[in-house]
Design a protein around this motif. Structure first.
Motif, PDB file in Angstrom:
ATOM      1  N   GLN A 123       8.382  -3.412   3.446  1.00  0.00           N
ATOM      2  CA  GLN A 123       7.681  -3.367   4.725  1.00  0.00           C
ATOM      3  C   GLN A 123       6.244  -2.900   4.510  1.00  0.00           C
ATOM      4  O   GLN A 123       5.293  -3.466   5.045  1.00  0.00           O
ATOM      5  N   PHE A 124       6.098  -1.873   3.691  1.00  0.00           N
ATOM      6  CA  PHE A 124       4.798  -1.278   3.405  1.00  0.00           C
ATOM      7  C   PHE A 124       3.839  -2.295   2.779  1.00  0.00           C
ATOM      8  O   PHE A 124       2.658  -2.331   3.089  1.00  0.00           O
ATOM      9  N   PHE A 129       1.310  -5.386   7.578  1.00  0.00           N
ATOM     10  CA  PHE A 129       1.807  -4.057   7.940  1.00  0.00           C
ATOM     11  C   PHE A 129       0.776  -3.222   8.718  1.00  0.00           C
ATOM     12  O   PHE A 129       1.060  -2.704   9.805  1.00  0.00           O
ATOM     13  N   VAL A 130      -0.433  -3.125   8.186  1.00  0.00           N
ATOM     14  CA  VAL A 130      -1.445  -2.277   8.822  1.00  0.00           C
ATOM     15  C   VAL A 130      -1.845  -2.833  10.198  1.00  0.00           C
ATOM     16  O   VAL A 130      -1.964  -2.086  11.170  1.00  0.00           O
ATOM     17  N   ILE A 151       7.070   7.588   3.190  1.00  0.00           N
ATOM     18  CA  ILE A 151       7.225   6.608   2.121  1.00  0.00           C
ATOM     19  C   ILE A 151       7.864   7.304   0.917  1.00  0.00           C
ATOM     20  O   ILE A 151       7.853   8.525   0.819  1.00  0.00           O
ATOM     21  N   THR A 152       8.431   6.520   0.030  1.00  0.00           N
ATOM     22  CA  THR A 152       9.104   7.138  -1.119  1.00  0.00           C
ATOM     23  C   THR A 152       8.151   7.228  -2.305  1.00  0.00           C
ATOM     24  O   THR A 152       7.125   6.572  -2.344  1.00  0.00           O
ATOM     25  N   ILE A 165      -4.077   0.644   1.076  1.00  0.00           N
ATOM     26  CA  ILE A 165      -3.278   0.680   2.303  1.00  0.00           C
ATOM     27  C   ILE A 165      -3.286   2.100   2.880  1.00  0.00           C
ATOM     28  O   ILE A 165      -3.503   2.304   4.073  1.00  0.00           O
ATOM     29  N   LEU A 166      -3.107   3.090   2.004  1.00  0.00           N
ATOM     30  CA  LEU A 166      -3.098   4.480   2.475  1.00  0.00           C
ATOM     31  C   LEU A 166      -4.436   4.870   3.100  1.00  0.00           C
ATOM     32  O   LEU A 166      -4.485   5.601   4.089  1.00  0.00           O
TER      33      LEU A 166
END
Ligand code: C2E
Ligand code: MG
Ligand code: MG
Ligand code: MG
Length: 288
Positions: A123-124, A129-130, A151-152, A165-166
């Motif tokens: 998904q990320f 996503f954003v 998130i993992t 993305i972050l």
């Protein structure tokens, strides 16, 4: 090849891992229809600030009650949703529902509450996503600072695009935490480089916490590491008073687990939160 156990939980006769295939082909088409048939719901588990005893936030946890096969645990269906790509649609549904819930609680007289939502790797990394997240924030009108994505470690340490993305997430204003911290085999470098806010200490460390010094050393090291990097720590799976006291002594910021509350349906969670705020106020009153 499946049966229902006493508690309406779906179980497979597992002849080793080979049945993963059967499980997949049986569940995938059912899961595909789950949103439309309104079989998915979300429960919310409170997180408590150990310094102030105030509510820190809640974690949104997905539940599936299938008409055909009953309750299925996320540990079973999330991997299938990931494998099939359904997680993109389901994950979007979870984020939108959590944002709407946040607003509804406010309309029901609660102060704004931080809601954490779990995000899968697939998904990320989805190209939209954003944009999807941004659209939901605009559509629901929530304050993005009250939305947190979990998130993992495997996402966090998976390469260069993740940082881009972050950074976009940070610009939007949502928070990010690393879930199940301490269980992945990742480099710690990402912790310094990535714009994240919180480490969630995996629940496997809680078990050891009161059974000798070893577990304590690890938790205390994670807390120190986090604080040196300006991150907060949330302990997952706290079940006993003793664990909570140890966590507090070790400087852990927030705890979540059955000791405080199980994950609750929205109405019950609202009652829990209101009760907690009420107790806080009477405590303050009696201190004067
Ligand atoms: P997680 O995000 O690490 O969530 C914590 C899990 O620990 C939850 O299991 C919660 O019910 C359980 N838990 C909470 N307190 C305690 C405690 O004191 N003791 C014990 N033994 N367990 C406790 P749950 O709800 O079955 O979810 C399992 C996993 O499924 C989650 O682990 C998360 O990785 C995944 N998941 C759940 N909802 C979603 C979702 O909406 N999207 C995605 N991508 N994954 C989800
Ligand atoms: Mg989580
Ligand atoms: Mg976790
Ligand atoms: Mg987990």
């Amino acid at each position: 090849i499946a049966k229902r156990s006493g508690k309406q939980q779906y179980r497979f006769y597992d002849s080793a891992e080979g049945d993963m295939h059967d499980q997949y082909f049986k569940m995938e088409p059912l899961l595909k229809k789950a949103i439309r048939r309104q079989e998915l719901s979300i429960v919310y588990q409170p997180q408590v600030n150990l310094n102030t005893c105030e509510l820190h936030g809640v974690e949104a946890l997905l539940r599936w009650n299938s008409a055909e096969i009953g309750f299925v645990s996320p540990a079973e269906f999330i991997p299938i949703a990931e494998e099939s790509g359904l997680i993109v649609t389901i994950g979007e549904w979870v984020i939108r529902s959590a944002c709407l819930q946040m607003k509804e609680w406010q309309q029901q007289g609660m102060r704004p509450v931080k809601v954490s939502v779990n995000v899968s790797i697939r998904q990320f990394y989805h190209t939209e996503f954003v944009d999807m997240l941004q659209a939901i924030i605009e559509e629901t009108g929530i304050d993005p600072r009250f939305l947190e994505l979990e998130i993992t470690e495997s996402i966090a340490s998976s390469g260069d695009i993740v940082i881009g993305i972050l950074q976009q997430l940070k610009e939007i204003g949502v928070h990010v935490s690393i879930d199940d911290f301490g269980t992945g085999y990742s480099s710690l470098r990402y912790l310094r480089e990535f714009p994240i806010d919180c480490l969630k200490i995996d629940q496997s460390f809680m078990r050891d916490l009161t059974e000798g010094k070893k577990g304590e050393d690890i938790v205390s090291t994670i807390v120190t590491l986090a604080h040196n990097l300006d991150l907060i720590t949330v302990a997952e799976g706290t079940e006993t008073k003793e664990q909570v006291q140890r966590l507090k002594a070790l400087g852990c910021d927030v705890a979540q687990g059955y000791y405080f509350s199980r994950p609750l349906p929205p109405e019950e969670c609202l009652e829990w939160m209101k009760q907690m705020e009420k107790e806080m106020r009477t405590d303050e009153g009696s201190q004067k």
